[in-house]
Design a protein around this motif. Structure first.
Motif, PDB file in Angstrom:
ATOM      1  N   MET A 131       1.666   0.012 -21.049  1.00  0.00           N
ATOM      2  CA  MET A 131       0.275   0.452 -21.031  1.00  0.00           C
ATOM      3  C   MET A 131      -0.121   0.831 -19.608  1.00  0.00           C
ATOM      4  SD  MET A 131      -1.412  -2.572 -23.348  1.00  0.00           S
ATOM      5  CE  MET A 131      -0.860  -3.806 -22.168  1.00  0.00           C
ATOM      6  N   ARG A 132      -1.031   1.782 -19.480  1.00  0.00           N
ATOM      7  CA  ARG A 132      -1.602   2.140 -18.197  1.00  0.00           C
ATOM      8  C   ARG A 132      -2.974   1.467 -18.091  1.00  0.00           C
ATOM      9  NH1 ARG A 132      -2.126   7.197 -14.652  1.00  0.00           N
ATOM     10  NH2 ARG A 132      -4.285   7.111 -13.900  1.00  0.00           N
ATOM     11  N   ARG A 133      -3.162   0.710 -17.023  1.00  0.00           N
ATOM     12  CA  ARG A 133      -4.431   0.043 -16.801  1.00  0.00           C
ATOM     13  C   ARG A 133      -4.912   0.333 -15.371  1.00  0.00           C
ATOM     14  NH1 ARG A 133      -4.378   0.066 -21.405  1.00  0.00           N
ATOM     15  NH2 ARG A 133      -4.607  -1.648 -22.913  1.00  0.00           N
ATOM     16  N   GLU A 134      -6.174   0.726 -15.254  1.00  0.00           N
ATOM     17  CA  GLU A 134      -6.770   1.032 -13.958  1.00  0.00           C
ATOM     18  C   GLU A 134      -7.746  -0.086 -13.577  1.00  0.00           C
ATOM     19  OE1 GLU A 134      -8.552   4.822 -14.536  1.00  0.00           O
ATOM     20  OE2 GLU A 134      -6.631   5.846 -14.883  1.00  0.00           O
ATOM     21  N   THR A 135      -7.638  -0.559 -12.353  1.00  0.00           N
ATOM     22  CA  THR A 135      -8.474  -1.663 -11.886  1.00  0.00           C
ATOM     23  C   THR A 135      -9.198  -1.259 -10.618  1.00  0.00           C
ATOM     24  OG1 THR A 135      -6.916  -3.287 -12.794  1.00  0.00           O
ATOM     25  CG2 THR A 135      -8.499  -4.076 -11.153  1.00  0.00           C
ATOM     26  N   PHE A 136     -10.500  -1.470 -10.618  1.00  0.00           N
ATOM     27  CA  PHE A 136     -11.312  -1.287  -9.419  1.00  0.00           C
ATOM     28  C   PHE A 136     -11.184  -2.559  -8.596  1.00  0.00           C
ATOM     29  CE2 PHE A 136     -15.347  -1.496  -7.085  1.00  0.00           C
ATOM     30  CZ  PHE A 136     -15.394  -0.233  -6.516  1.00  0.00           C
ATOM     31  N   VAL A 137     -10.514  -2.480  -7.457  1.00  0.00           N
ATOM     32  CA  VAL A 137     -10.176  -3.653  -6.653  1.00  0.00           C
ATOM     33  C   VAL A 137     -11.295  -3.909  -5.648  1.00  0.00           C
ATOM     34  CG1 VAL A 137      -8.498  -4.669  -5.085  1.00  0.00           C
ATOM     35  CG2 VAL A 137      -7.724  -3.183  -6.943  1.00  0.00           C
ATOM     36  N   SER A 138     -12.046  -4.985  -5.876  1.00  0.00           N
ATOM     37  CA  SER A 138     -13.173  -5.276  -4.988  1.00  0.00           C
ATOM     38  C   SER A 138     -13.130  -6.674  -4.388  1.00  0.00           C
ATOM     39  CB  SER A 138     -14.495  -5.072  -5.727  1.00  0.00           C
ATOM     40  OG  SER A 138     -14.522  -5.820  -6.922  1.00  0.00           O
ATOM     41  N   GLY A 139     -12.561  -7.652  -5.093  1.00  0.00           N
ATOM     42  CA  GLY A 139     -12.422  -8.993  -4.524  1.00  0.00           C
ATOM     43  C   GLY A 139     -13.568  -9.928  -4.870  1.00  0.00           C
ATOM     44  N   ASP A 140     -13.418 -11.186  -4.467  1.00  0.00           N
ATOM     45  CA  ASP A 140     -14.377 -12.236  -4.794  1.00  0.00           C
ATOM     46  C   ASP A 140     -15.694 -12.040  -4.056  1.00  0.00           C
ATOM     47  OD1 ASP A 140     -12.261 -13.202  -6.200  1.00  0.00           O
ATOM     48  OD2 ASP A 140     -11.986 -15.025  -5.008  1.00  0.00           O
ATOM     49  N   ALA A 141     -16.778 -12.489  -4.696  1.00  0.00           N
ATOM     50  CA  ALA A 141     -18.113 -12.393  -4.109  1.00  0.00           C
ATOM     51  C   ALA A 141     -18.921 -13.631  -4.457  1.00  0.00           C
ATOM     52  CB  ALA A 141     -18.836 -11.139  -4.599  1.00  0.00           C
ATOM     53  N   ALA A 183       3.371   0.344 -10.168  1.00  0.00           N
ATOM     54  CA  ALA A 183       1.981   0.289  -9.727  1.00  0.00           C
ATOM     55  C   ALA A 183       1.774   1.310  -8.622  1.00  0.00           C
ATOM     56  CB  ALA A 183       1.621  -1.114  -9.235  1.00  0.00           C
ATOM     57  N   GLU A 184       0.565   1.850  -8.580  1.00  0.00           N
ATOM     58  CA  GLU A 184       0.224   2.818  -7.547  1.00  0.00           C
ATOM     59  C   GLU A 184      -1.237   2.653  -7.180  1.00  0.00           C
ATOM     60  OE1 GLU A 184      -0.345   6.724 -10.273  1.00  0.00           O
ATOM     61  OE2 GLU A 184       1.543   5.605 -10.492  1.00  0.00           O
ATOM     62  N   GLU A 185      -1.620   3.201  -6.046  1.00  0.00           N
ATOM     63  CA  GLU A 185      -2.983   3.089  -5.546  1.00  0.00           C
ATOM     64  C   GLU A 185      -3.474   4.489  -5.188  1.00  0.00           C
ATOM     65  OE1 GLU A 185      -4.456  -0.507  -3.070  1.00  0.00           O
ATOM     66  OE2 GLU A 185      -4.185   1.128  -1.645  1.00  0.00           O
ATOM     67  N   PRO A 186      -4.020   5.221  -6.163  1.00  0.00           N
ATOM     68  CA  PRO A 186      -4.404   6.601  -5.907  1.00  0.00           C
ATOM     69  C   PRO A 186      -5.641   6.764  -5.041  1.00  0.00           C
ATOM     70  CG  PRO A 186      -5.036   5.981  -8.115  1.00  0.00           C
ATOM     71  CD  PRO A 186      -4.240   4.841  -7.561  1.00  0.00           C
ATOM     72  N   PHE A 187      -6.430   5.694  -4.922  1.00  0.00           N
ATOM     73  CA  PHE A 187      -7.624   5.766  -4.076  1.00  0.00           C
ATOM     74  C   PHE A 187      -7.757   4.489  -3.278  1.00  0.00           C
ATOM     75  CE2 PHE A 187     -12.047   4.668  -3.245  1.00  0.00           C
ATOM     76  CZ  PHE A 187     -12.441   5.771  -2.505  1.00  0.00           C
ATOM     77  N   ALA A 223       0.844  -1.198   0.000  1.00  0.00           N
ATOM     78  CA  ALA A 223       0.000   0.000   0.000  1.00  0.00           C
ATOM     79  C   ALA A 223       0.877   1.245   0.000  1.00  0.00           C
ATOM     80  CB  ALA A 223      -0.917  -0.005   1.215  1.00  0.00           C
ATOM     81  N   PRO A 224       0.369   2.349  -0.547  1.00  0.00           N
ATOM     82  CA  PRO A 224       1.165   3.582  -0.604  1.00  0.00           C
ATOM     83  C   PRO A 224       1.644   4.020   0.772  1.00  0.00           C
ATOM     84  CG  PRO A 224      -0.812   3.783  -1.942  1.00  0.00           C
ATOM     85  CD  PRO A 224      -0.950   2.512  -1.193  1.00  0.00           C
ATOM     86  N   ALA A 225       2.877   4.491   0.826  1.00  0.00           N
ATOM     87  CA  ALA A 225       3.457   4.923   2.100  1.00  0.00           C
ATOM     88  C   ALA A 225       2.685   6.079   2.708  1.00  0.00           C
ATOM     89  CB  ALA A 225       4.920   5.309   1.893  1.00  0.00           C
ATOM     90  N   TYR A 269     -13.405   2.014   1.030  1.00  0.00           N
ATOM     91  CA  TYR A 269     -13.882   0.646   1.250  1.00  0.00           C
ATOM     92  C   TYR A 269     -13.335  -0.234   0.122  1.00  0.00           C
ATOM     93  CZ  TYR A 269     -17.067  -3.280   1.908  1.00  0.00           C
ATOM     94  OH  TYR A 269     -17.587  -4.536   2.111  1.00  0.00           O
ATOM     95  N   PHE A 270     -13.454   0.241  -1.115  1.00  0.00           N
ATOM     96  CA  PHE A 270     -12.792  -0.378  -2.249  1.00  0.00           C
ATOM     97  C   PHE A 270     -11.536   0.431  -2.563  1.00  0.00           C
ATOM     98  CE2 PHE A 270     -17.332  -1.490  -3.080  1.00  0.00           C
ATOM     99  CZ  PHE A 270     -17.207  -2.855  -2.914  1.00  0.00           C
ATOM    100  N   ALA A 271     -10.771  -0.031  -3.540  1.00  0.00           N
ATOM    101  CA  ALA A 271      -9.551   0.676  -3.928  1.00  0.00           C
ATOM    102  C   ALA A 271      -9.435   0.678  -5.444  1.00  0.00           C
ATOM    103  CB  ALA A 271      -8.317   0.018  -3.315  1.00  0.00           C
ATOM    104  N   VAL A 272      -8.623   1.579  -5.953  1.00  0.00           N
ATOM    105  CA  VAL A 272      -8.297   1.636  -7.375  1.00  0.00           C
ATOM    106  C   VAL A 272      -6.793   1.481  -7.522  1.00  0.00           C
ATOM    107  CG1 VAL A 272      -8.263   3.052  -9.458  1.00  0.00           C
ATOM    108  CG2 VAL A 272     -10.274   3.076  -7.967  1.00  0.00           C
ATOM    109  N   GLN A 273      -6.368   0.524  -8.324  1.00  0.00           N
ATOM    110  CA  GLN A 273      -4.949   0.324  -8.578  1.00  0.00           C
ATOM    111  C   GLN A 273      -4.631   0.716 -10.012  1.00  0.00           C
ATOM    112  OE1 GLN A 273      -2.824  -3.122  -7.001  1.00  0.00           O
ATOM    113  NE2 GLN A 273      -1.909  -3.457  -9.010  1.00  0.00           N
TER     114      GLN A 273
END
Length: 355
Positions: free
Chosen positions: A191-201, A163-167, A113-115, A170-174
């Motif tokens: 390439m730059r790719r943004e992922t909404f990190v939410s996990g398994d459901a 990789a970075e985590e700007p948000f 996670a970001p410092a 409750y969820f995160a964006v990587q």
């Protein structure tokens, strides 16, 4: 962080030492650990030390910055133990054996996670960090999909340059900057790719085979509202995240209780899928769940702590199939399960008749 610390419990496992970038000598301590089933998952899940008979396997390590940050997130402080300091103890928590692999993956997620995120901020996110860590472990152990049509690539097929985590709420964006092997050969440009990190459901459609009816739930959804949909209260299935430390089947049964007040007597696995793999880090486990659905069973449910406001609807299964075919189900997992159940109904009834 001067001197050495004694790590006990899940902290003394090889996988945890690797995640924290530590090496250490094995030490045997007199006593035993009680509780600790959720050590490395919850802040209050760490075992307590009970003096007396028994031997505790510990590791003597020189603490580093990674261990210090991890301990702050987990609310751990070194405690005096004779002439030493010991780390990995708490109030006990639930009885049982911890999961070293899950604890180690959670540690890796914390350290990645970001410092700029404070230990307190990360501690508040621990439930979702655990959800994502458990999702990563399930993903690594999943059998390959594609029916053999898609070739398996080697570990060097994707190279993440940064990789970075700007948000991170409750969820995160990587945000990832990566290259991957192309179909034509060689590597793609960065390439730059943004992922909404939410996990398994889990997604569960409660079905009463005797009455041949199903229970749907209705709740407000923000994305349809933002899109301008005239009906942001959607018909859906029971669904929810798979918490760290539970199986997908346990999650399905728990969510049925929380969202519909139902006890599922049997689960039939349906389709597992990525609902939108271009942007969402989410994997769904779909089930049909056998339940008793008499008249009057539908009500209003949901967890107050999560501000859930959920209304149940019991309808005939034939009506659900008709709604799916007429395009009246805008919730994708519900439409998928409706059609899957229609196609598999004979097989499922046979399995119920011959358990």
């Amino acid at each position: 962080m001067n001197g050495t610390w004694l790590l006990v419990g899940v902290l003394a496992e090889d996988s945890m030492l690797d995640a924290l970038g530590l090496t250490g000598d094995a030490v045997a301590l007199a006593g035993r650990l009680a509780g600790g089933a959720r050590a490395g998952i919850d802040r209050d899940g760490w075992p307590r030390l009970t003096m007396g008979q028994g031997i505790i396997a510990a590791r003597r390590v020189v603490p580093n910055k990674a261990l210090d940050r991890y301990a702050r997130v987990m609310g751990l402080t070194p405690q005096p133990f004779g002439s030493d300091l010991i780390l990995g103890l708490g109030s006990g928590g639930a009885e049982g054996s911890p999961s070293p692999d899950l604890a180690a993956e959670i540690a890796r997620q914390i350290l990645a996670a970001p410092a700029m995120l404070s230990p307190d901020r990360l501690a508040a996110r621990l439930p979702m960090i655990g959800v994502w860590a458990a999702s990563v472990l399930r993903g690594r152990s999943s059998p390959p999909s594609g029916g053999g049509l898609v070739a398996l690539r080697g570990p060097d097929a994707v190279r993440v340059e940064a990789a970075e985590e700007p948000f991170a709420g409750y969820f995160a964006v990587q945000v990832s900057h990566l290259r991957h092997r192309t179909h034509a050969g060689g590597m793609s440009p960065v390439m730059r790719r943004e992922t909404f990190v939410s996990g398994d459901a889990v997604v569960v459609l409660p079905w009463d085979p005797r009455r041949d009816r199903v229970l749907l739930i209705e709740q407000f959804r923000m994305p349809p509202f933002l899109r301008g949909d005239p009906q942001p209260w959607l018909l859906e299935t029971v669904a929810g995240r798979v918490d760290a430390g539970e199986t997908v089947e346990q999650a399905a049964r728990r969510e049925a209780q929380e969202e519909a007040g139902l006890t599922l007597t049997r689960l039939f696995p349906a389709i597992n899928c990525y609902p939108s793999p271009g942007a969402f880090g989410e994997y769904l486990y779909l089930f049909a769940g056998v339940a008793d659905l008499p008249d009057g069973i539908a009500g209003i449910h949901g967890l107050e702590s999560e501000a859930e406001d959920i209304r149940g609807h019991v309808i005939d299964r034939a009506d659900l199939t008709r709604m799916a075919l007429e395009g009246q189900l805008s919730n994708g997992p519900l439409a998928t399960l409706a059609l899957w159940l229609e196609l598999r109904i004979g097989t499922l009834r046979a399995q119920l008749d011959n358990p």
